[in-house]
Design an enzyme around this catalytic site. Structure first.
Site, short mmCIF file in Angstrom:
data_model
loop_
_atom_site.label_atom_id
_atom_site.label_comp_id
_atom_site.label_asym_id
_atom_site.label_seq_id
_atom_site.Cartn_x
_atom_site.Cartn_y
_atom_site.Cartn_z
N ARG A 128 -13.67 26.04 6.70
CA ARG A 128 -14.67 25.18 7.37
C ARG A 128 -16.06 25.81 7.36
O ARG A 128 -16.83 25.67 8.33
CB ARG A 128 -14.26 24.88 8.82
N SER A 153 -11.60 18.38 16.00
CA SER A 153 -11.24 19.68 16.57
C SER A 153 -12.48 20.36 17.13
O SER A 153 -13.46 20.55 16.43
CB SER A 153 -10.62 20.58 15.50
N GLU A 170 -15.96 24.79 16.61
CA GLU A 170 -16.11 24.30 15.23
C GLU A 170 -17.32 23.37 15.16
O GLU A 170 -18.02 23.30 14.17
CB GLU A 170 -14.85 23.54 14.78
C1 LIG Z 1 -11.57 12.25 14.88
C2 LIG Z 1 -12.09 13.35 14.01
C3 LIG Z 1 -11.24 14.01 13.15
C4 LIG Z 1 -11.72 15.04 12.34
N1 LIG Z 1 -10.84 15.66 11.50
C5 LIG Z 1 -11.31 16.60 10.65
C6 LIG Z 1 -10.44 17.24 9.71
O1 LIG Z 1 -9.26 16.93 9.62
N2 LIG Z 1 -10.95 18.19 8.91
C7 LIG Z 1 -12.27 18.54 8.96
O2 LIG Z 1 -12.68 19.40 8.18
N3 LIG Z 1 -13.11 17.98 9.83
C8 LIG Z 1 -12.68 17.02 10.68
N4 LIG Z 1 -13.53 16.44 11.57
C9 LIG Z 1 -14.93 16.90 11.63
C10 LIG Z 1 -15.87 16.13 10.68
O3 LIG Z 1 -15.26 14.93 10.28
C11 LIG Z 1 -16.25 16.93 9.44
O4 LIG Z 1 -16.81 18.15 9.81
C12 LIG Z 1 -17.19 16.15 8.54
O5 LIG Z 1 -17.18 16.72 7.25
C13 LIG Z 1 -18.64 16.11 9.06
O6 LIG Z 1 -19.39 15.21 8.25
P1 LIG Z 1 -20.59 14.36 8.85
O7 LIG Z 1 -21.15 13.55 7.77
O8 LIG Z 1 -20.14 13.62 10.06
O9 LIG Z 1 -21.59 15.52 9.24
P2 LIG Z 1 -22.59 15.57 10.47
O10 LIG Z 1 -21.79 15.77 11.73
O11 LIG Z 1 -23.53 14.42 10.44
O12 LIG Z 1 -23.37 16.90 10.12
C14 LIG Z 1 -22.71 18.15 10.11
C15 LIG Z 1 -23.68 19.21 9.53
O13 LIG Z 1 -23.89 18.95 8.16
C16 LIG Z 1 -25.28 18.74 7.90
N5 LIG Z 1 -25.38 17.70 6.88
C17 LIG Z 1 -24.81 16.47 6.88
N6 LIG Z 1 -25.11 15.82 5.74
C18 LIG Z 1 -25.87 16.66 5.00
C19 LIG Z 1 -26.50 16.58 3.73
N7 LIG Z 1 -26.41 15.50 2.97
N8 LIG Z 1 -27.22 17.65 3.31
C20 LIG Z 1 -27.35 18.76 4.06
N9 LIG Z 1 -26.78 18.90 5.27
C21 LIG Z 1 -26.05 17.86 5.73
C22 LIG Z 1 -25.87 18.29 9.22
O14 LIG Z 1 -27.28 18.52 9.27
C23 LIG Z 1 -25.09 19.16 10.17
O15 LIG Z 1 -25.60 20.47 10.20
C24 LIG Z 1 -13.08 15.41 12.39
C25 LIG Z 1 -13.96 14.72 13.25
C26 LIG Z 1 -13.48 13.70 14.04
C27 LIG Z 1 -14.43 12.97 14.94
#
Ligand SMILES: Cc1cc2nc3c(=O)[nH]c(=O)nc-3n(C[C@H](O)[C@H](O)[C@H](O)COP(=O)(O)OP(=O)(O)OC[C@H]3O[C@@H](n4cnc5c(N)ncnc54)[C@H](O)[C@@H]3O)c2cc1C
Length: 333
Positions: free
Chosen positions: A185, A241, A314
């Site tokens: 991660r 998580s 996380e």
């Molecule tokens: C119900 C639930 C279940 C989940 N299960 C998992 C799982 O099984 N495995 C897992 O790994 N994660 C899980 N997550 C966490 C989450 O889904 C991941 O971390 C996901 O990859 C985050 O993506 P996001 O687009 O929502 O990022 P955001 O939350 O919008 O951003 C996260 C970070 O990435 C940066 N960022 C986003 N897009 C870009 C871009 N294009 N360029 C540069 N920086 C960027 C943001 O600035 C920030 O720092 C879960 C979350 C939820 C709510």
């Protein structure tokens, strides 16, 4: 007048700049204060031009994907929030910006605002193996590439070939998977991402290298992962998580063993279904970011007292946390 109040986007961008946009609805936790400035982009061209314009006028930006891994403070984010809606996806014989040797396997190209789960469904439908793990993971491709998202034994680093970035200097360049220095991660890029708006690298698009396989078996695997999710994870607003698993153990197991299921601070509580999930059942306007942070801190203290283990969040804390500065230092180290 604050010079920032006079900001206008170049007409050529065709985008709308909003002031004081509440961010809670853009996150899966439904928590977070306003952005000073907010623009939604639909194309990579707009994304590049907007980020370059922001750099030119000295307006720090923050990239918002699905908001599924960030806890935005109640005070919100100073500067410009760029909401990434660049969602094109296609299957290519070989990617345009491929760095490594091209082999026979097809590539799945995605713009960084595409939903990771949607991308996984596209690959499953096409009978391509490698992204089944992602069918139930919220968020965008950009967020997943930055954080090396993963589930069910798979993760981004297994199939990512390369990604196109707008780098810290404002140049567009390709980055091979090896350059991300991925670990659990985590990535080199994530370690450089800000908790505030800044002028950091932006993931524009990504190429995944997949393997043609038995379509039925691939689909069955994806269905199994989805069914497992439905049984084991809460449906209420959450950030997934909350803590990373400590070596050799599970954060959820430790939290449950500390008797913390159902523990509550304001509108935020520890899920009864999965102890590593903090949920906000009331949605927008119920839990505050301070409630969630308070609960994070409570869990850390209790688990440390009981088991001598320090759980590391996380989720990323983002935005302005003036009144909670002491907590941030203690919670995030
Ligand atoms: C119900 C639930 C279940 C989940 N299960 C998992 C799982 O099984 N495995 C897992 O790994 N994660 C899980 N997550 C966490 C989450 O889904 C991941 O971390 C996901 O990859 C985050 O993506 P996001 O687009 O929502 O990022 P955001 O939350 O919008 O951003 C996260 C970070 O990435 C940066 N960022 C986003 N897009 C870009 C871009 N294009 N360029 C540069 N920086 C960027 C943001 O600035 C920030 O720092 C879960 C979350 C939820 C709510």
């Amino acid at each position: 007048m604050n010079p920032m109040d006079a900001l206008t986007l170049p007409a050529a961008l065709g985008l709308t700049l909003r002031r004081h946009e509440p961010l809670a609805a853009y996150t899966t936790m439904k928590v977070g204060g306003p952005a000073d400035y907010f623009v939604a982009v639909q194309t990579v061209d707009q994304l590049i031009k907007l980020a370059r314009w922001a750099r030119q006028v000295g307006l720090p930006y923050y990239l918002l994907g699905g908001g599924s891994n960030i806890l935005i403070s109640d005070a919100g984010i100073r500067g410009l929030v760029i909401y990434n809606r660049c969602r094109a996806v296609r299957i290519d014989a070989a990617p345009l910006q491929c760095i490594g040797p091209v082999d026979e396997r097809p590539y799945l190209f995605a713009e960084s605002g595409a939903a990771m789960a949607g991308l996984a469904r596209t690959s499953v439908k096409a009978g391509l193996a490698g992204l089944e793990w992602a069918v139930s993971v919220p968020g965008t491709v950009g967020g997943a590439v930055v954080g090396n998202a993963g589930a069910h034994g798979g993760e981004v680093k297994d199939t990512l070939e390369d990604a196109l970035l707008l780098d810290e200097t404002g140049e567009v360049r390709s980055m091979a998977v090896a350059d991300f220095a991925y670990s659990y991660r985590d990535s080199a890029l994530k370690r450089r991402q800000p908790s505030q708006a800044g002028f950091k690298a932006v993931v524009l698009s990504a190429n995944f290298r997949l393997t043609p396989g038995d379509a039925e078996a691939i689909s069955a695997r994806a269905e199994r992962f989805l069914a497992h999710r439905r049984q084991t994870q809460p449906v209420e607003p959450s950030l997934g998580s909350t803590f990373v698993n400590p070596p050799g153990d599970y954060a959820g197991r430790l939290i449950e063993a500390a008797g913390l299921k159902g523990a509550q601070v304001g509108g935020a509580l520890i899920s009864q279904l999965h102890a590593n999930f903090i949920v906000n059942p009331g949605g927008v306007g119920a839990a505050t970011a301070a409630d969630v942070l308070g609960l994070i801190r409570h869990v850390q203290e209790q688990v440390h007292q009981r088991f001598g283990i320090r759980l590391e969040p996380e989720v990323q804390l983002v935005g302005e946390w003036k009144s909670e500065t002491r907590w941030i230092t203690e919670v995030m180290g």
